[in-house]
Design a protein around this motif. Sequence first.
Motif, PDB file in Angstrom:
ATOM      1  N   TYR A  72       0.831  -1.206   0.000  1.00 14.43           N
ATOM      2  CA  TYR A  72       0.000   0.000   0.000  1.00 14.43           C
ATOM      3  C   TYR A  72       0.866   1.258   0.000  1.00 14.43           C
ATOM      4  N   ILE A  73       1.889   1.275   0.863  1.00 11.26           N
ATOM      5  CA  ILE A  73       2.764   2.442   0.947  1.00 11.26           C
ATOM      6  C   ILE A  73       3.551   2.639  -0.345  1.00 11.26           C
ATOM      7  N   ILE A  74       4.057   1.553  -0.905  1.00 17.45           N
ATOM      8  CA  ILE A  74       4.813   1.639  -2.154  1.00 17.45           C
ATOM      9  C   ILE A  74       3.923   2.147  -3.285  1.00 17.45           C
ATOM     10  N   THR A  75       2.713   1.646  -3.356  1.00 19.41           N
ATOM     11  CA  THR A  75       1.779   2.110  -4.393  1.00 19.41           C
ATOM     12  C   THR A  75       1.510   3.603  -4.250  1.00 19.41           C
ATOM     13  N   LYS A  76       1.408   4.051  -3.014  1.00 24.24           N
ATOM     14  CA  LYS A  76       1.061   5.444  -2.752  1.00 24.24           C
ATOM     15  C   LYS A  76       2.256   6.383  -2.883  1.00 24.24           C
ATOM     16  N   ASP A  77       3.402   5.998  -2.304  1.00 27.29           N
ATOM     17  CA  ASP A  77       4.559   6.896  -2.236  1.00 27.29           C
ATOM     18  C   ASP A  77       5.739   6.483  -3.122  1.00 27.29           C
ATOM     19  N   LYS A  78       5.691   5.261  -3.644  1.00 26.74           N
ATOM     20  CA  LYS A  78       6.775   4.719  -4.477  1.00 26.74           C
ATOM     21  C   LYS A  78       8.062   4.451  -3.696  1.00 26.74           C
ATOM     22  N   LYS A  79       8.018   4.520  -2.370  1.00 22.34           N
ATOM     23  CA  LYS A  79       9.228   4.331  -1.581  1.00 22.34           C
ATOM     24  C   LYS A  79       8.873   4.118  -0.114  1.00 22.34           C
ATOM     25  N   ILE A  80       9.855   3.580   0.617  1.00 24.76           N
ATOM     26  CA  ILE A  80       9.810   3.561   2.074  1.00 24.76           C
ATOM     27  C   ILE A  80      11.190   4.004   2.541  1.00 24.76           C
ATOM     28  N   ASP A  81      11.248   5.114   3.249  1.00 24.79           N
ATOM     29  CA  ASP A  81      12.532   5.664   3.671  1.00 24.79           C
ATOM     30  C   ASP A  81      13.040   5.024   4.960  1.00 24.79           C
ATOM     31  N   ILE A  82      12.129   4.820   5.908  1.00 24.91           N
ATOM     32  CA  ILE A  82      12.537   4.298   7.214  1.00 24.91           C
ATOM     33  C   ILE A  82      11.527   3.257   7.683  1.00 24.91           C
ATOM     34  N   LEU A  83      12.032   2.155   8.183  1.00 26.57           N
ATOM     35  CA  LEU A  83      11.217   1.173   8.892  1.00 26.57           C
ATOM     36  C   LEU A  83      11.650   1.180  10.344  1.00 26.57           C
ATOM     37  N   ILE A  84      10.687   1.293  11.244  1.00 27.80           N
ATOM     38  CA  ILE A  84      10.977   1.176  12.671  1.00 27.80           C
ATOM     39  C   ILE A  84      10.247  -0.043  13.209  1.00 27.80           C
ATOM     40  N   ASN A  85      11.021  -1.077  13.488  1.00 29.93           N
ATOM     41  CA  ASN A  85      10.477  -2.307  14.077  1.00 29.93           C
ATOM     42  C   ASN A  85      10.320  -2.082  15.576  1.00 29.93           C
ATOM     43  N   ASN A  86       9.131  -1.698  15.977  1.00 32.39           N
ATOM     44  CA  ASN A  86       8.899  -1.395  17.385  1.00 32.39           C
ATOM     45  C   ASN A  86       8.028  -2.425  18.087  1.00 32.39           C
ATOM     46  N   ALA A  87       7.153  -3.083  17.369  1.00 29.98           N
ATOM     47  CA  ALA A  87       6.200  -3.997  18.009  1.00 29.98           C
ATOM     48  C   ALA A  87       6.928  -5.080  18.792  1.00 29.98           C
ATOM     49  N   GLY A  88       6.436  -5.364  19.966  1.00 29.38           N
ATOM     50  CA  GLY A  88       7.016  -6.395  20.808  1.00 29.38           C
ATOM     51  C   GLY A  88       6.182  -6.549  22.062  1.00 29.38           C
ATOM     52  N   ALA A  89       6.487  -7.563  22.843  1.00 31.38           N
ATOM     53  CA  ALA A  89       5.736  -7.810  24.069  1.00 31.38           C
ATOM     54  C   ALA A  89       6.628  -8.463  25.104  1.00 31.38           C
ATOM     55  N   ALA A 130      18.812   3.216  -0.755  1.00 30.48           N
ATOM     56  CA  ALA A 130      18.729   4.107   0.395  1.00 30.48           C
ATOM     57  C   ALA A 130      17.665   3.571   1.347  1.00 30.48           C
ATOM     58  N   GLY A 131      17.903   3.783   2.617  1.00 32.23           N
ATOM     59  CA  GLY A 131      16.913   3.373   3.596  1.00 32.23           C
ATOM     60  C   GLY A 131      17.518   3.219   4.974  1.00 32.23           C
ATOM     61  N   ARG A 132      16.656   3.225   5.964  1.00 31.17           N
ATOM     62  CA  ARG A 132      17.087   3.016   7.338  1.00 31.17           C
ATOM     63  C   ARG A 132      16.133   2.033   7.996  1.00 31.17           C
ATOM     64  N   ILE A 133      16.704   1.102   8.726  1.00 27.96           N
ATOM     65  CA  ILE A 133      15.898   0.156   9.491  1.00 27.96           C
ATOM     66  C   ILE A 133      16.354   0.246  10.940  1.00 27.96           C
ATOM     67  N   ILE A 134      15.465   0.732  11.778  1.00 28.48           N
ATOM     68  CA  ILE A 134      15.752   0.922  13.196  1.00 28.48           C
ATOM     69  C   ILE A 134      14.865  -0.040  13.977  1.00 28.48           C
ATOM     70  N   THR A 135      15.487  -0.881  14.771  1.00 27.81           N
ATOM     71  CA  THR A 135      14.748  -1.919  15.475  1.00 27.81           C
ATOM     72  C   THR A 135      14.864  -1.727  16.983  1.00 27.81           C
ATOM     73  N   VAL A 136      13.730  -1.725  17.639  1.00 27.58           N
ATOM     74  CA  VAL A 136      13.722  -1.596  19.100  1.00 27.58           C
ATOM     75  C   VAL A 136      13.991  -2.970  19.702  1.00 27.58           C
ATOM     76  N   SER A 137      15.168  -3.100  20.294  1.00 27.97           N
ATOM     77  CA  SER A 137      15.550  -4.320  20.991  1.00 27.97           C
ATOM     78  C   SER A 137      15.382  -4.061  22.484  1.00 27.97           C
ATOM     79  N   SER A 138      16.405  -4.335  23.266  1.00 25.88           N
ATOM     80  CA  SER A 138      16.322  -4.198  24.718  1.00 25.88           C
ATOM     81  C   SER A 138      17.693  -4.495  25.293  1.00 25.88           C
ATOM     82  N   VAL A 139      17.930  -4.064  26.529  1.00 29.04           N
ATOM     83  CA  VAL A 139      19.128  -4.546  27.204  1.00 29.04           C
ATOM     84  C   VAL A 139      19.048  -6.063  27.352  1.00 29.04           C
TER      85      VAL A 139
END
Length: 286
Positions: A72-89, A130-139
């Motif tokens: 959906y995002i690619i169709t709309k914007d033709k790109k994804i600049d940053i992914l932030i993997n935040n989901a977790g439990a 080009a792109g950035r992937i930032i992932t929320v990990s933990s200590v």
Amino acid sequence: MKKNVLITGTSTGVGLETALVFAKQGYKVYATMRNLDKSNTLKQKIKEENLDIEILELDVTKQETISKTVEYIITKDKKIDILINNAGAGFAKTLEQASTEEIEWVNNVNYLGVVYATKAVLPYMRKQKAGRIITVSSVGGLIGQPFNELYCAAKFAVEGFIEALATYVGPSFNIKFSVVEPGGISTEFMKSAISNTAINGQFATGEYEPIFAKYLEGNQRRANEEAENTYQTPLEVATVIASIAENEHPPLRKRTSKWAEEFTKLKTALDPDGLKQIQQITKTFL
């Protein structure tokens, strides 16, 4: 055209605050969450502050929702600049007492969700070089902790996954990888970690019970006596994430507080940001 950012797990806590911080900094934000019924807080913020945030449904444990959102995002914007993997439990329970379903769930939401979301965006970032992937990990991705063996294992896996990608995908295609390693955060995440210790309404039982009692007592003491030094707000962590996104030469690893730095220093002192290790790996294999 403004930069866009896809963020997972934005219904509460760090994800919600990260969506707000990026929108206020001028990004187009695609804020995703598993349950859209939990989007009211974010919707209110969008309305009050006229923010460029679009809320989408995405469950990191279901690959089809990840693919649908990315397409959906690619169709709309033709790109994804940053992914932030935040989901977790969070999850704190002994290995013996965890069910097979719980073991699979911990890995799906904390590790495989990161793998599948990263896999979905990589072809487009690689193509655009080009792109950035930032992932929320933990200590907990660096230090194993009592009653957190399953959670820590998933976060250790995340750390190895991102580190490996950073050694060859990063320099070859100008994709920058980072993992963010918070300590304690005062959010619904902490509440879920405690609730996920319960077994039929009971906490750890049998020979584990006195050990678990000490564990809970220590957590409560830190919450009461050391909260200011130990526990961060979601906004504080979100601000660190945003600063990494703006950093031309971002770290591979970034702790988000002095407490987290102190807690992990025996493993991080020689290479705090992880970049020396990447250089060594690249030199050895490539």
